[in-house]
Write an enzyme that holds these catalytic residues in place. Structure first.
Site, short mmCIF file in Angstrom:
data_model
loop_
_atom_site.label_atom_id
_atom_site.label_comp_id
_atom_site.label_asym_id
_atom_site.label_seq_id
_atom_site.Cartn_x
_atom_site.Cartn_y
_atom_site.Cartn_z
N LYS A 121 -90.24 72.45 -18.52
CA LYS A 121 -90.44 71.08 -18.05
C LYS A 121 -90.79 71.14 -16.57
O LYS A 121 -90.09 71.77 -15.77
CB LYS A 121 -89.15 70.27 -18.25
CG LYS A 121 -89.27 68.80 -17.94
CD LYS A 121 -87.95 68.10 -18.27
CE LYS A 121 -88.03 66.62 -17.95
NZ LYS A 121 -86.73 65.93 -18.23
N HIS A 156 -91.20 68.41 -14.52
CA HIS A 156 -90.85 67.21 -13.78
C HIS A 156 -89.36 66.92 -13.97
O HIS A 156 -88.69 67.61 -14.73
CB HIS A 156 -91.69 66.01 -14.26
CG HIS A 156 -91.49 65.69 -15.71
ND1 HIS A 156 -92.11 66.39 -16.73
CD2 HIS A 156 -90.71 64.76 -16.32
CE1 HIS A 156 -91.74 65.90 -17.89
NE2 HIS A 156 -90.89 64.92 -17.67
#
Length: 231
Positions: free
Chosen positions: A111, A113
């Protein structure tokens, strides 16, 4: 189900048959072998079958832990099938001593963000970790999971899977007459960790006698004889 099996194994086998997770017939495997049976944990998707799945994984883990096979603080499920399995197994553990056990899983892609990262769930740096998944075929996915856990500072102490087919790995040169270990034997020796299955091939044969036609059982026993490991 056969009274020869512990209750959690018998219940799991019954659920596998009712859900279609365990089928009998003619199936081509990834190895190109033609198998008289096929197991797919992805067929456990009803609430009823998930209860059996949860109970079986939790009972297998608790039994192994009680017998000193491994110690653990984290239950890890490799994406994707391992994610619900780790969640269910952790939830199913009974007793106050398991209240602080955590589960975790990896993302296929990190991921980029928010909090970021490649893992979800409890931390496992410096922790003893068991891996929960459906089967060991070639062992590639389990090796990747072990490497990821070690890379984060965790220590893998065991692996729990739904089924041990108890058949030898294909020979690299295609000669099926050569002695070879099973995938579980090979992986366990490579990493020096115990690998435990809820059900084995032998458990299935014990449990289905009187339930499916004898001709299907004879095909399974012939398959077992043809592909039994060297040890």
């Amino acid at each position: 189900m056969s009274s020869q099996l512990p209750a959690y194994k018998a219940d799991f086998l019954k659920a596998a048959l009712e859900s279609g997770a365990l089928k009998f017939g003619t199936f081509e495997l990834k190895s190109k072998r033609i198998s008289p049976y096929f197991f797919n944990a992805g067929e456990f998707y009803t609430r009823k079958s998930l209860r059996a799945l949860e109970a079986a994984y939790a009972a297998t883990i608790a039994e192994a832990h009680a017998n000193g096979v491994f110690d653990f603080e984290v239950v890890f499920g490799p994406a994707y099938k391992g994610i619900p399995l780790a969640t269910l197994a952790t939830r199913g553990l009974d007793g106050d001593k398991y209240d602080n056990i955590v589960y975790a899983f990896d993302r296929k892609e990190a991921k980029d963000h928010g909090e970021g990262g490649s893992f979800v769930g409890g931390p496992f740096r410096g922790k003893k970790v068991i891996i929960v998944d459906d089967v060991v075929t070639a062992g590639t996915a389990k090796r990747e999971a072990i490497d990821k856990i070690r890379g984060q500072g965790g220590v893998v102490t065991g692996i729990i899977v739904a089924l041990d087919r108890m058949e030898k790995l294909p020979s690299p040169d295609g000669d099926e007459s050569k002695p070879m270990p099973t995938a579980i034997q090979a992986l366990g020796r490579e990493y020096n960790i115990p690998i435990i299955a809820i059900l084995t091939f032998d458990d299935i044969v014990k449990g289905i006698k009187g339930i499916i036609p004898n001709s299907d059982i004879e095909k399974m026993e012939a398959y077992r004889e043809k592909y039994k490991p060297s040890e």
